[in-house]
Design a protein around this motif. Structure first.
Motif, short mmCIF file in Angstrom:
data_model
loop_
_atom_site.label_atom_id
_atom_site.label_comp_id
_atom_site.label_asym_id
_atom_site.label_seq_id
_atom_site.Cartn_x
_atom_site.Cartn_y
_atom_site.Cartn_z
N UNK A 138 0.83 -1.21 0.00
CA UNK A 138 0.00 0.00 0.00
C UNK A 138 0.86 1.25 0.00
N UNK A 139 1.98 1.21 0.73
CA UNK A 139 2.91 2.35 0.73
C UNK A 139 3.47 2.57 -0.67
N UNK A 254 -6.39 -1.70 -2.76
CA UNK A 254 -5.49 -0.87 -3.58
C UNK A 254 -5.07 -1.54 -4.88
N UNK A 255 -4.81 -2.85 -4.83
CA UNK A 255 -4.42 -3.55 -6.06
C UNK A 255 -5.55 -3.55 -7.08
N UNK A 256 -6.78 -3.75 -6.61
CA UNK A 256 -7.92 -3.75 -7.53
C UNK A 256 -8.20 -2.35 -8.07
N UNK A 277 0.88 -3.23 -5.94
CA UNK A 277 -0.36 -3.99 -6.02
C UNK A 277 -0.12 -5.48 -5.83
N UNK A 278 0.96 -5.99 -6.41
CA UNK A 278 1.29 -7.41 -6.25
C UNK A 278 1.60 -7.74 -4.79
N UNK A 282 -0.26 -10.40 -2.36
CA UNK A 282 0.52 -11.46 -1.72
C UNK A 282 0.33 -11.43 -0.20
N UNK A 283 0.29 -10.23 0.37
CA UNK A 283 0.09 -10.12 1.81
C UNK A 283 -1.27 -10.63 2.24
#
Length: 311
Positions: A138-139, A254-256, A277-278, A282-283
């Protein structure tokens, strides 16, 4: 065991619907926010959501929640449906999208801390590791989207207030969901938030008269799908897992958002945005995973299911 697995899959599916619709909300807010002020947009969204939910409750003859659930419903309605939506709408007008994403994404961390303190949620190493990976993602997304110098102290403070309201609302929901259904929780929480936003009714009426149809349709979309539907599927999943694990799941948003902005708004993400985003995804995968235990050949005696047993 088959029933338990089915419950886990349904909860995971509900959580997926939630994060997809919440991600789509960011795209709609960009359109509606150009024509509606923060309070008016929040009120219009909540009214649209409340009408949709109220109609469903009438068709299902859902009835009123039990008295023991009203405290959690009221606190969630004030903090999440009311305070969060107004503060976030206002904050995003004063800071760039990247800064807003960075600040608001401390929400899942606050949920984990409050859940451990107030609800007794477990903090397994995989959950903590997954949240750390997702927050790093996210950062990265936030930094890649930031317009340097485009933030204000008030805007950051409002986004922080939104994160606190979000976390407090989730933690208040969890115990109330032991007494009220997901639909009751969402419907009456939405109505509490709408009552909180009634001071903005004058702004909503005057701005709706001037707003383009696309902005108003986006506001209605926000109420029906990212609010009415997504908050209901959220409550359904939250009732079947811990607040901490559900909070970690929202790091997929955030990735979406990056993917949807690419597809819908033709905003091509850079390498740092894609990497962030990846990491977020993954997290989430790590935080939702569990250590596999060896299954005995003979099934043990059944015992009452606990919320912490679910994924």
């Amino acid at each position: 065991m088959h029933a338990s697995r089915r419950t886990e899959l349904l909860a995971a599916g509900a959580a997926t619907v939630t994060v997809v619709l919440w991600a789509s909300a960011f795209v709609s807010i960009r359109s509606a926010g150009a024509a509606y002020s923060p309070g008016a947009l929040a009120l219009g969204r909540l009214l649209a959501g409340g009408l949709a939910l109220g109609a469903i409750c009438l068709l299902r003859r859902e009835g009123l929640p039990p008295r023991s659930a009203w405290r959690g419903i009221a606190v969630s309605g004030v903090l999440w449906f009311g305070l969060y939506m107004v503060a976030l709408n206002w904050g995003e007008q004063l800071v760039d999208a990247g800064t807003a994403a960075l600040v608001v994404n401390i929400g899942p961390i606050l949920i984990a801390l409050l859940g451990a303190r107030l609800l007794g949620d477990a903090m397994p190493p995989r959950l903590l590791a997954g949240m750390a990976v997702s927050f790093a993602g996210a950062v990265a997304v936030g930094l890649s989207m930031s317009d340097h110098g485009g933030s204000s102290v008030l805007g950051v403070a409002l986004c922080l207030l939104a994160a606190v309201g979000y976390a407090g609302g989730v933690v208040a929901q969890k115990p109330a969901l032991e007494r009220a259904s997901a639909l009751q929780m969402t419907t009456f929480g939405c109505l509490v938030g709408a009552v909180m936003c009634l001071p903005f009714a004058g702004q909503l009426v005057s701005e709706a008269a001037r707003a383009p149809a696309s902005a108003t349709l986006n506001m209605v979309y926000l109420g029906v799908f990212p609010t009415a539907l997504a908050f209901t599927t959220w409550a359904y999943a939250l009732a079947r897992t811990t607040a901490s694990r559900m909070g970690a799941t929202t790091y997929a948003v955030p990735a979406l958002v990056v993917l949807m902005s690419w597809l819908v708004l033709d905003e091509v993400p850079g390498p740092l945005t894609l990497a962030g985003g990846a990491l977020c995804l993954a997290g989430v995968a790590v935080s939702r995973s569990r250590r596999r235990a060896a299954e005995p050949e003979v099934a043990p005696e059944p015992r009452p299911a606990k919320a912490s047993d679910s994924v």
